[in-house]
Motif scaffolding. Structure first.
Motif, PDB file in Angstrom:
ATOM      1  N   ASP A 104       0.855  -1.190   0.000  1.00 27.49           N
ATOM      2  CA  ASP A 104       0.000   0.000   0.000  1.00 27.49           C
ATOM      3  C   ASP A 104       0.884   1.231   0.000  1.00 27.49           C
ATOM      4  O   ASP A 104       1.661   1.445   0.938  1.00 27.49           O
ATOM      5  N   ALA A 105       0.761   2.025  -1.053  1.00 22.61           N
ATOM      6  CA  ALA A 105       1.631   3.189  -1.207  1.00 22.61           C
ATOM      7  C   ALA A 105       1.526   4.126  -0.008  1.00 22.61           C
ATOM      8  O   ALA A 105       0.441   4.343   0.542  1.00 22.61           O
ATOM      9  N   ASP A 106       2.663   4.686   0.371  1.00 20.23           N
ATOM     10  CA  ASP A 106       2.692   5.654   1.472  1.00 20.23           C
ATOM     11  C   ASP A 106       2.376   7.062   0.979  1.00 20.23           C
ATOM     12  O   ASP A 106       1.769   7.858   1.692  1.00 20.23           O
ATOM     13  N   GLU A 107       2.820   7.379  -0.225  1.00 24.94           N
ATOM     14  CA  GLU A 107       2.596   8.693  -0.824  1.00 24.94           C
ATOM     15  C   GLU A 107       2.204   8.485  -2.286  1.00 24.94           C
ATOM     16  O   GLU A 107       2.590   7.481  -2.902  1.00 24.94           O
ATOM     17  N   THR A 108       1.471   9.440  -2.843  1.00 31.92           N
ATOM     18  CA  THR A 108       1.116   9.372  -4.259  1.00 31.92           C
ATOM     19  C   THR A 108       1.634  10.604  -4.981  1.00 31.92           C
ATOM     20  O   THR A 108       1.792  11.675  -4.393  1.00 31.92           O
ATOM     21  N   VAL A 109       1.899  10.425  -6.268  1.00 30.85           N
ATOM     22  CA  VAL A 109       2.310  11.525  -7.138  1.00 30.85           C
ATOM     23  C   VAL A 109       1.469  11.465  -8.409  1.00 30.85           C
ATOM     24  O   VAL A 109       1.077  10.391  -8.858  1.00 30.85           O
ATOM     25  N   ALA A 110       1.202  12.641  -8.970  1.00 30.44           N
ATOM     26  CA  ALA A 110       0.378  12.709 -10.166  1.00 30.44           C
ATOM     27  C   ALA A 110       1.074  13.426 -11.305  1.00 30.44           C
ATOM     28  O   ALA A 110       0.628  13.375 -12.450  1.00 30.44           O
ATOM     29  N   GLY A 111       2.209  14.067 -11.010  1.00 30.86           N
ATOM     30  CA  GLY A 111       2.856  14.944 -11.969  1.00 30.86           C
ATOM     31  C   GLY A 111       2.581  16.385 -11.599  1.00 30.86           C
ATOM     32  O   GLY A 111       1.466  16.732 -11.179  1.00 30.86           O
ATOM     33  N   GLY A 112       3.594  17.223 -11.728  1.00 33.85           N
ATOM     34  CA  GLY A 112       3.471  18.621 -11.345  1.00 33.85           C
ATOM     35  C   GLY A 112       4.054  18.931  -9.982  1.00 33.85           C
ATOM     36  O   GLY A 112       4.230  20.104  -9.632  1.00 33.85           O
ATOM     37  N   GLU A 113       4.360  17.907  -9.203  1.00 33.69           N
ATOM     38  CA  GLU A 113       4.951  18.130  -7.886  1.00 33.69           C
ATOM     39  C   GLU A 113       6.456  18.372  -7.993  1.00 33.69           C
ATOM     40  O   GLU A 113       7.108  17.923  -8.932  1.00 33.69           O
ATOM     41  N   THR A 114       6.987  19.058  -7.006  1.00 29.21           N
ATOM     42  CA  THR A 114       8.428  19.097  -6.776  1.00 29.21           C
ATOM     43  C   THR A 114       8.661  18.544  -5.378  1.00 29.21           C
ATOM     44  O   THR A 114       8.188  19.108  -4.384  1.00 29.21           O
ATOM     45  N   LEU A 115       9.347  17.419  -5.315  1.00 31.57           N
ATOM     46  CA  LEU A 115       9.623  16.751  -4.047  1.00 31.57           C
ATOM     47  C   LEU A 115      10.967  17.210  -3.512  1.00 31.57           C
ATOM     48  O   LEU A 115      11.952  17.259  -4.259  1.00 31.57           O
ATOM     49  N   GLN A 116      11.021  17.544  -2.231  1.00 30.68           N
ATOM     50  CA  GLN A 116      12.297  17.854  -1.579  1.00 30.68           C
ATOM     51  C   GLN A 116      12.729  16.613  -0.801  1.00 30.68           C
ATOM     52  O   GLN A 116      12.198  16.321   0.272  1.00 30.68           O
ATOM     53  N   LEU A 117      13.646  15.864  -1.391  1.00 29.78           N
ATOM     54  CA  LEU A 117      14.078  14.597  -0.809  1.00 29.78           C
ATOM     55  C   LEU A 117      15.587  14.459  -0.931  1.00 29.78           C
ATOM     56  O   LEU A 117      16.158  14.798  -1.975  1.00 29.78           O
ATOM     57  N   ALA A 118      16.225  13.960   0.117  1.00 28.23           N
ATOM     58  CA  ALA A 118      17.664  13.676   0.120  1.00 28.23           C
ATOM     59  C   ALA A 118      18.484  14.886  -0.348  1.00 28.23           C
ATOM     60  O   ALA A 118      19.481  14.735  -1.041  1.00 28.23           O
ATOM     61  N   GLY A 119      18.027  16.078   0.010  1.00 23.23           N
ATOM     62  CA  GLY A 119      18.752  17.290  -0.333  1.00 23.23           C
ATOM     63  C   GLY A 119      18.593  17.749  -1.763  1.00 23.23           C
ATOM     64  O   GLY A 119      19.301  18.663  -2.203  1.00 23.23           O
ATOM     65  N   MET A 120      17.649  17.150  -2.502  1.00 21.11           N
ATOM     66  CA  MET A 120      17.450  17.482  -3.911  1.00 21.11           C
ATOM     67  C   MET A 120      16.012  17.912  -4.164  1.00 21.11           C
ATOM     68  O   MET A 120      15.094  17.463  -3.487  1.00 21.11           O
ATOM     69  N   ASP A 121      15.839  18.777  -5.160  1.00 18.04           N
ATOM     70  CA  ASP A 121      14.515  19.117  -5.663  1.00 18.04           C
ATOM     71  C   ASP A 121      14.229  18.217  -6.865  1.00 18.04           C
ATOM     72  O   ASP A 121      14.922  18.295  -7.888  1.00 18.04           O
ATOM     73  N   ILE A 122      13.215  17.396  -6.731  1.00 21.57           N
ATOM     74  CA  ILE A 122      12.904  16.391  -7.753  1.00 21.57           C
ATOM     75  C   ILE A 122      11.566  16.717  -8.385  1.00 21.57           C
ATOM     76  O   ILE A 122      10.534  16.749  -7.705  1.00 21.57           O
ATOM     77  N   GLU A 123      11.594  16.994  -9.685  1.00 25.68           N
ATOM     78  CA  GLU A 123      10.362  17.291 -10.400  1.00 25.68           C
ATOM     79  C   GLU A 123       9.692  15.986 -10.859  1.00 25.68           C
ATOM     80  O   GLU A 123      10.363  15.079 -11.352  1.00 25.68           O
ATOM     81  N   VAL A 124       8.392  15.935 -10.698  1.00 26.97           N
ATOM     82  CA  VAL A 124       7.596  14.789 -11.131  1.00 26.97           C
ATOM     83  C   VAL A 124       6.792  15.217 -12.360  1.00 26.97           C
ATOM     84  O   VAL A 124       6.038  16.196 -12.306  1.00 26.97           O
TER      85      VAL A 124
END
Length: 215
Positions: free
Chosen positions: A107-127
Motif C-alpha cells: 500500500d503506497a505511502d505517498e502518491t504523485v500525479a505529476g506537477g509536484e516538486t519533491l524535496q528529498l535527500a537534499g534534492m529538488d525532484i520534479e515529477v
C-alpha cells in the motif's frame, strides 16, 4: 556532476533499478526496485546511506517486485503514481505473464500525479506525468543535476511498449515530446531498461522520435 547514481540491472526482465544521492550524502533515493532485494539492500549498506524514499515510475511487475521487502527493511516511504496505487496493492491480480511472481503487495505511502516538486535527500525532484506506456506513469527529474529517471517511457534507441493495458502510442509520443521540450539535450536519461543515454542523443538518433515536434 554532483549526483552519484548507481544502476542495478535486476530480475529476469533485466530491469534497471537506481540508487542515487548527492555526492558524499548519507541520504539516498531508490527508483523502481524491481527484483533482487537482498542485492539492493547490500548496496545500500555498502554505500552507508539511509534511504529517504522509494520512487516508482509505474507499477508493472518488473519495476515493483522488490518494493515491499525494500520498504520493510529500510523504513522508507514509497511514492507511487496515484492512478496505479491499486495495482501496487494487488499486484498479483494484474499479472498477465505466466512464470513470474507471486509478488508481495504494498500500500503506497505517498502518491504523485505529476506537477509536484519533491524535496528529498537534499534534492529538488520534479515529477512529470508521462502516460502512454501505463496509465499513471511518471518521470522523475533532478534539473539542477541534469538527471532524469524515465522508467519505461524513453530508452536508448527505443521507447516503451504500448501494447499492454492502458498503453497508447499517441499518448506516449506526447509524453516524450513534453520531456524533450522541458529539459535540455545534455540531460542524462536513466531508463528502466537498456543503457544510459541523453535527451540530445535520443532526439538525434532514436528512430521512434523522428516524427516528434522539434524544439
Amino acid at each position: 556532476m554532483a549526483v552519484d547514481v548507481r544502476m542495478f540491472t535486476v530480475g529476469p526482465v533485466q530491469e534497471n533499478c537506481f540508487i542515487f544521492r548527492l555526492h558524499d550524502s548519507d541520504k539516498a533515493l531508490v527508483v523502481d526496485p524491481g527484483d533482487e532485494a537482498p542485492r539492493l539492500l547490500a548496496a545500500i549498506e555498502e554505500m552507508g546511506v539511509t534511504v529517504e524514499a522509494i520512487l516508482l515510475t509505474h507499477t508493472h511487475f518488473d519495476h515493483v517486485g522488490a518494493v515491499a521487502e525494500l520498504a520493510r527493511a529500510t523504513g522508507a516511504p514509497v511514492y507511487c503514481p496515484e492512478l496505479e496505487t491499486q495495482i501496487l496493492a494487488n499486484i498479483n491480480d494484474y499479472m498477465r505473464f505466466p512464470g513470474f511472481g507471486p509478488f508481495e503487495d504494498y500500500d503506497a505511502d505517498e502518491t504523485v500525479a505529476g506537477g509536484e516538486t519533491l524535496q528529498l535527500a537534499g534534492m529538488d525532484i520534479e515529477v512529470v506525468f508521462t502516460p502512454g506506456h501505463s496509465p499513471g506513469h511518471v518521470t522523475y527529474t533532478v534539473p539542477a543535476e541534469g538527471v532524469m529517471f524515465s522508467g519505461d517511457v524513453l530508452f536508448q534507441g527505443s521507447v516503451g511498449r504500448t501494447d499492454l493495458p492502458g498503453g497508447d502510442w499517441p499518448t506516449l509520443a506526447a509524453s516524450i515530446a513534453d520531456l524533450m521540450a522541458r529539459y535540455p539535450d545534455d540531460t542524462r536519461v536513466h531508463p528502466g531498461h537498456m543503457g544510459i543515454t541523453t535527451l540530445g542523443n535520443e532526439r538525434a538518433n532514436n528512430p521512434f522520435l523522428q516524427g516528434l515536434p522539434q524544439t
